[in-house]
Write a protein that holds these residues in place. Sequence first.
Motif, PDB file in Angstrom:
ATOM      1  N   PRO A 108     -14.403  43.601  24.038  1.00 39.47           N
ATOM      2  CA  PRO A 108     -13.231  44.807  24.543  1.00 39.47           C
ATOM      3  C   PRO A 108     -12.861  45.220  22.887  1.00 39.47           C
ATOM      4  N   SER A 109     -12.272  46.988  22.673  1.00 37.44           N
ATOM      5  CA  SER A 109     -11.662  47.376  21.974  1.00 37.44           C
ATOM      6  C   SER A 109     -10.309  46.725  21.656  1.00 37.44           C
ATOM      7  N   GLY A 110      -9.922  46.720  21.230  1.00 39.12           N
ATOM      8  CA  GLY A 110      -7.860  46.134  21.141  1.00 39.12           C
ATOM      9  C   GLY A 110      -7.620  45.035  21.045  1.00 39.12           C
ATOM     10  N   LEU A 111      -8.235  44.208  20.750  1.00 40.58           N
ATOM     11  CA  LEU A 111      -8.201  42.875  20.452  1.00 40.58           C
ATOM     12  C   LEU A 111      -6.717  42.746  18.966  1.00 40.58           C
ATOM     13  N   PRO A 112      -6.126  41.385  19.677  1.00 36.60           N
ATOM     14  CA  PRO A 112      -4.753  41.696  18.617  1.00 36.60           C
ATOM     15  C   PRO A 112      -5.452  40.642  17.545  1.00 36.60           C
ATOM     16  N   PRO A 113      -4.482  40.385  16.516  1.00 37.54           N
ATOM     17  CA  PRO A 113      -5.088  39.558  15.128  1.00 37.54           C
ATOM     18  C   PRO A 113      -5.526  38.617  15.841  1.00 37.54           C
ATOM     19  N   ALA A 114      -6.086  37.459  14.710  1.00 33.43           N
ATOM     20  CA  ALA A 114      -6.380  35.707  15.787  1.00 33.43           C
ATOM     21  C   ALA A 114      -5.408  35.118  14.507  1.00 33.43           C
ATOM     22  N   VAL A 115      -5.024  34.641  15.613  1.00 38.89           N
ATOM     23  CA  VAL A 115      -3.550  33.585  15.206  1.00 38.89           C
ATOM     24  C   VAL A 115      -4.345  32.212  14.836  1.00 38.89           C
ATOM     25  N   ALA A 116      -3.256  31.524  13.721  1.00 37.58           N
ATOM     26  CA  ALA A 116      -4.035  30.571  12.947  1.00 37.58           C
ATOM     27  C   ALA A 116      -3.907  29.516  14.141  1.00 37.58           C
ATOM     28  N   MET A 117      -4.942  27.881  14.175  1.00 37.31           N
ATOM     29  CA  MET A 117      -4.106  26.736  14.881  1.00 37.31           C
ATOM     30  C   MET A 117      -4.284  26.057  14.504  1.00 37.31           C
ATOM     31  N   SER A 118      -3.793  24.821  14.848  1.00 38.60           N
ATOM     32  CA  SER A 118      -3.949  23.554  13.866  1.00 38.60           C
ATOM     33  C   SER A 118      -3.586  22.529  15.458  1.00 38.60           C
ATOM     34  N   TYR A 119      -4.413  21.959  15.512  1.00 35.90           N
ATOM     35  CA  TYR A 119      -4.340  20.918  16.786  1.00 35.90           C
ATOM     36  C   TYR A 119      -4.353  19.750  15.850  1.00 35.90           C
ATOM     37  N   GLU A 120      -4.235  19.482  14.848  1.00 31.55           N
ATOM     38  CA  GLU A 120      -4.173  18.176  13.841  1.00 31.55           C
ATOM     39  C   GLU A 120      -2.526  17.281  14.617  1.00 31.55           C
ATOM     40  N   GLY A 121      -2.991  15.873  15.101  1.00 32.52           N
ATOM     41  CA  GLY A 121      -1.902  14.540  14.970  1.00 32.52           C
ATOM     42  C   GLY A 121      -2.089  14.967  17.221  1.00 32.52           C
ATOM     43  N   GLU A 122      -2.961  15.679  17.564  1.00 33.90           N
ATOM     44  CA  GLU A 122      -2.617  15.304  19.132  1.00 33.90           C
ATOM     45  C   GLU A 122      -3.721  14.358  19.163  1.00 33.90           C
ATOM     46  N   SER A 123      -3.117  13.883  20.438  1.00 28.08           N
ATOM     47  CA  SER A 123      -3.874  12.440  21.005  1.00 28.08           C
ATOM     48  C   SER A 123      -5.120  13.055  21.570  1.00 28.08           C
ATOM     49  N   ALA A 124      -6.132  12.491  21.637  1.00 25.33           N
ATOM     50  CA  ALA A 124      -7.246  12.345  22.573  1.00 25.33           C
ATOM     51  C   ALA A 124      -7.438  13.116  23.917  1.00 25.33           C
ATOM     52  N   ARG A 125      -5.807  12.848  24.616  1.00 22.40           N
ATOM     53  CA  ARG A 125      -5.210  12.745  25.492  1.00 22.40           C
ATOM     54  C   ARG A 125      -4.332  14.200  25.689  1.00 22.40           C
ATOM     55  N   GLU A 126      -3.849  14.162  24.838  1.00 17.53           N
ATOM     56  CA  GLU A 126      -3.181  15.918  24.883  1.00 17.53           C
ATOM     57  C   GLU A 126      -4.374  16.575  25.000  1.00 17.53           C
ATOM     58  N   ARG A 127      -4.664  16.139  24.006  1.00 17.81           N
ATOM     59  CA  ARG A 127      -6.513  17.253  23.528  1.00 17.81           C
ATOM     60  C   ARG A 127      -6.847  18.437  24.641  1.00 17.81           C
ATOM     61  N   GLN A 128      -7.640  16.857  25.463  1.00 17.47           N
ATOM     62  CA  GLN A 128      -7.441  17.007  27.209  1.00 17.47           C
ATOM     63  C   GLN A 128      -7.064  18.174  27.565  1.00 17.47           C
ATOM     64  N   GLU A 129      -5.948  17.446  28.084  1.00 16.59           N
ATOM     65  CA  GLU A 129      -4.977  18.226  28.638  1.00 16.59           C
ATOM     66  C   GLU A 129      -4.912  19.563  27.789  1.00 16.59           C
ATOM     67  N   ARG A 130      -4.330  20.490  27.083  1.00 15.69           N
ATOM     68  CA  ARG A 130      -4.295  21.191  26.232  1.00 15.69           C
ATOM     69  C   ARG A 130      -5.456  22.960  26.993  1.00 15.69           C
ATOM     70  N   ARG A 131      -7.038  21.533  26.657  1.00 14.57           N
ATOM     71  CA  ARG A 131      -8.007  22.273  27.340  1.00 14.57           C
ATOM     72  C   ARG A 131      -8.045  22.844  28.235  1.00 14.57           C
ATOM     73  N   MET A 132      -7.796  21.191  29.493  1.00 16.80           N
ATOM     74  CA  MET A 132      -7.412  21.977  30.953  1.00 16.80           C
ATOM     75  C   MET A 132      -6.775  23.303  30.905  1.00 16.80           C
ATOM     76  N   ARG A 133      -5.957  23.315  30.535  1.00 16.90           N
ATOM     77  CA  ARG A 133      -4.835  23.916  30.616  1.00 16.90           C
ATOM     78  C   ARG A 133      -4.902  25.679  29.889  1.00 16.90           C
ATOM     79  N   ARG A 134      -6.051  25.947  29.083  1.00 14.73           N
ATOM     80  CA  ARG A 134      -5.604  26.661  28.221  1.00 14.73           C
ATOM     81  C   ARG A 134      -7.346  26.836  28.311  1.00 14.73           C
TER      82      ARG A 134
END
Length: 142
Positions: A108-134
């Motif tokens: 689509p048009s009008g996309l916002p600029p990309a946000v730089a994300m760093s997920y370093e330091g997440e545990s495997a469980r935190e990573r899984q939970e974040r992905r299930m939410r997002r």
Amino acid sequence: MELQSYEGRCHCGAIVLTYRTALPGDRWSIRACQCTFCRLHDALSTSDPRGGLDFAIREPELLQRYRFGGRTADFLLCRRCGVYVGAQMSAGGGSFGIVNLHALREPPSGLPPAVAMSYEGESARERQERRMRRWTPVKQAA
Ligand SMILES: [Zn+2]
């Protein structure tokens, strides 16, 4: 709100995906993950936990699943044309995925600029939970 469908595919068409979201372009979440894999591909990730995602593998022998780091998700690439289309993981009896924005044929048009994300330091469980939410629920997994 009604879901809109966006088709994505690798360059040669062996891997096709359909991403559905009701979000207008200016409300999409565009993330530039700073992990080495995403930086090498210059990938931009998007997902909608209220949307839907289907992968259709037209030529199964060309699907390359790549896992790295904590091996918590499959990153999906085409063996013929080399394109990275998105990723999926299984968790809690379901599957969740992201799309590489560059693989969408008509974003689509009008996309916002990309946000730089760093997920370093997440545990495997935190990573899984974040992905299930997002991440986007996947109905037809690759
Ligand atoms: Zn391809």
